[in-house]
Design a protein around this motif. Sequence first.
Motif, short mmCIF file in Angstrom:
data_model
loop_
_atom_site.label_atom_id
_atom_site.label_comp_id
_atom_site.label_asym_id
_atom_site.label_seq_id
_atom_site.Cartn_x
_atom_site.Cartn_y
_atom_site.Cartn_z
N ARG A 145 -3.94 5.53 -12.54
CA ARG A 145 -3.88 6.82 -12.04
C ARG A 145 -5.08 7.67 -12.34
NH1 ARG A 145 1.19 4.95 -13.03
NH2 ARG A 145 2.94 5.93 -11.40
N PHE A 146 -5.87 8.09 -11.36
CA PHE A 146 -6.92 8.87 -11.65
C PHE A 146 -6.99 10.52 -11.10
CE2 PHE A 146 -7.64 4.60 -11.57
CZ PHE A 146 -8.42 4.10 -12.86
N THR A 147 -7.45 11.56 -11.86
CA THR A 147 -7.53 12.76 -11.22
C THR A 147 -8.78 13.39 -11.05
OG1 THR A 147 -7.31 13.44 -13.39
CG2 THR A 147 -5.16 13.16 -12.43
N GLN A 148 -10.00 12.60 -11.45
CA GLN A 148 -11.20 13.22 -11.29
C GLN A 148 -11.67 13.67 -9.97
OE1 GLN A 148 -14.72 12.97 -14.21
NE2 GLN A 148 -13.48 11.01 -14.63
N ARG A 149 -12.31 14.59 -9.30
CA ARG A 149 -12.65 14.61 -8.07
C ARG A 149 -14.02 13.95 -7.72
NH1 ARG A 149 -12.21 20.85 -6.15
NH2 ARG A 149 -12.52 19.90 -4.22
N GLY A 150 -14.48 13.34 -6.78
CA GLY A 150 -15.58 13.02 -6.25
C GLY A 150 -15.59 11.22 -6.61
N LEU A 180 -2.45 12.88 -7.16
CA LEU A 180 -3.82 12.36 -7.86
C LEU A 180 -4.85 12.19 -7.00
CD1 LEU A 180 -1.87 9.27 -9.31
CD2 LEU A 180 -2.63 11.29 -10.72
N THR A 181 -6.05 11.84 -7.26
CA THR A 181 -7.23 11.88 -6.40
C THR A 181 -7.37 10.24 -5.90
OG1 THR A 181 -8.59 11.60 -8.30
CG2 THR A 181 -8.50 13.64 -7.18
N LEU A 182 -7.00 9.21 -6.96
CA LEU A 182 -7.10 8.05 -6.49
C LEU A 182 -6.01 7.14 -7.44
CD1 LEU A 182 -10.39 6.04 -6.71
CD2 LEU A 182 -8.82 5.07 -8.35
N VAL A 183 -5.41 6.22 -6.93
CA VAL A 183 -4.38 5.10 -7.40
C VAL A 183 -4.84 3.77 -7.01
CG1 VAL A 183 -2.18 4.52 -7.66
CG2 VAL A 183 -2.59 6.83 -7.08
N LEU A 184 -4.89 2.95 -8.40
CA LEU A 184 -5.31 1.67 -8.19
C LEU A 184 -4.45 0.66 -8.52
CD1 LEU A 184 -8.86 0.37 -9.32
CD2 LEU A 184 -6.82 -0.68 -10.07
N LYS A 185 -3.94 -0.25 -7.82
CA LYS A 185 -3.24 -1.63 -8.48
C LYS A 185 -4.05 -2.49 -8.57
CE LYS A 185 1.39 -3.60 -7.54
NZ LYS A 185 2.23 -3.64 -6.55
N SER A 186 -4.33 -3.08 -10.03
CA SER A 186 -5.03 -4.18 -10.13
C SER A 186 -4.38 -5.65 -10.03
CB SER A 186 -5.54 -4.19 -11.80
OG SER A 186 -4.39 -4.34 -12.57
N ILE A 187 -5.20 -6.44 -10.04
CA ILE A 187 -4.85 -7.93 -9.76
C ILE A 187 -3.50 -8.43 -10.40
CG2 ILE A 187 -6.18 -9.33 -11.09
CD1 ILE A 187 -6.62 -10.90 -8.19
N MET A 213 0.68 -1.20 0.09
CA MET A 213 -0.12 0.03 0.02
C MET A 213 0.58 1.28 -0.15
SD MET A 213 -3.18 -0.76 -0.29
CE MET A 213 -4.01 0.59 -0.18
N LYS A 214 2.04 1.24 0.45
CA LYS A 214 3.05 2.20 0.60
C LYS A 214 2.98 2.84 -0.60
CE LYS A 214 7.21 4.17 2.48
NZ LYS A 214 7.21 5.17 1.78
N GLU A 215 3.30 1.96 -1.75
CA GLU A 215 3.82 2.54 -2.99
C GLU A 215 2.56 3.38 -3.58
OE1 GLU A 215 4.63 0.37 -7.35
OE2 GLU A 215 3.81 -0.71 -5.69
N LEU A 216 1.35 2.94 -3.41
CA LEU A 216 0.17 3.44 -3.90
C LEU A 216 -0.03 4.87 -3.27
CD1 LEU A 216 -2.24 0.52 -4.31
CD2 LEU A 216 -0.71 1.51 -5.93
N ILE A 217 0.15 5.05 -1.99
CA ILE A 217 -0.01 5.91 -1.23
C ILE A 217 1.06 7.09 -1.60
CG2 ILE A 217 0.12 7.00 1.25
CD1 ILE A 217 -0.93 4.35 2.09
N ASP A 218 2.21 6.52 -1.86
CA ASP A 218 3.20 7.53 -2.41
C ASP A 218 2.93 8.25 -3.51
OD1 ASP A 218 4.70 7.18 0.01
OD2 ASP A 218 6.24 5.82 -0.97
N ILE A 219 2.51 7.40 -4.84
CA ILE A 219 1.91 7.61 -5.85
C ILE A 219 1.08 8.94 -5.69
CG2 ILE A 219 0.86 7.15 -8.24
CD1 ILE A 219 2.72 4.41 -7.87
N LEU A 220 -0.06 8.59 -4.93
CA LEU A 220 -1.29 9.28 -4.76
C LEU A 220 -0.56 10.85 -4.23
CD1 LEU A 220 -4.33 9.45 -4.27
CD2 LEU A 220 -3.83 8.97 -1.82
N HIS A 221 0.30 10.89 -3.49
CA HIS A 221 0.59 12.20 -2.87
C HIS A 221 1.74 12.77 -3.77
CE1 HIS A 221 -0.61 10.29 1.25
NE2 HIS A 221 -1.78 11.29 0.45
N ASP A 222 2.63 12.10 -4.19
CA ASP A 222 3.65 12.44 -5.05
C ASP A 222 3.27 13.08 -6.41
OD1 ASP A 222 5.34 11.80 -3.06
OD2 ASP A 222 6.41 9.93 -4.11
N GLU A 223 2.25 12.72 -6.92
CA GLU A 223 1.69 12.77 -8.24
C GLU A 223 0.54 13.60 -8.08
OE1 GLU A 223 1.76 9.60 -11.24
OE2 GLU A 223 3.49 8.61 -10.31
#
Length: 144
Positions: free
Chosen positions: A26-31, A13-20, A1-11
């Motif tokens: 990476r996503f940027t829309q609000r809401g 973004l509003t949402l980062v998803l790691k698929s199976i 999870m740390k990798e995703l949280i870092d990407i979320l903050h560093d870039e």
Amino acid sequence: MKELIDILHDENLTLVLKSIDGSIHRFTQRGVKDLLALVSDHPEVLKGALIADKAVGKAAAACMVIGGVKHVHADVMSEPALALLQQHGVEAEYGTLVDHIINRTGTDWCPMEKVSRDENDPAIIIQKVKQKLQQMADASSASR
């Protein structure tokens, strides 16, 4: 999870998803719009996914439950969202737990949190959210 949280903050973004399959989206829309689009158009991306999100309210949680998300981290999560995720076996963690998500102006509840407040069926929550988004779009285009 740390990798995703870092990407979320560093870039920023509003949402980062790691698929199976290990791919990162990476996503940027609000809401809740990105999650709604994934549930409707690409549900396979959500199945078993790990998600890092800026804010998770009950509407976003419903999308994650329907999509089959495995684990979610939110910087801010509402208590109703946490309860819904836990009820459906989605691992959840957060930076700050709040009573409810507020709107963008900070003056009231988030409209999606408001519309999902009294419903506990994720499928019905998603229907109500889609209806509310359509009403908001119609009102916005009517005022132009």
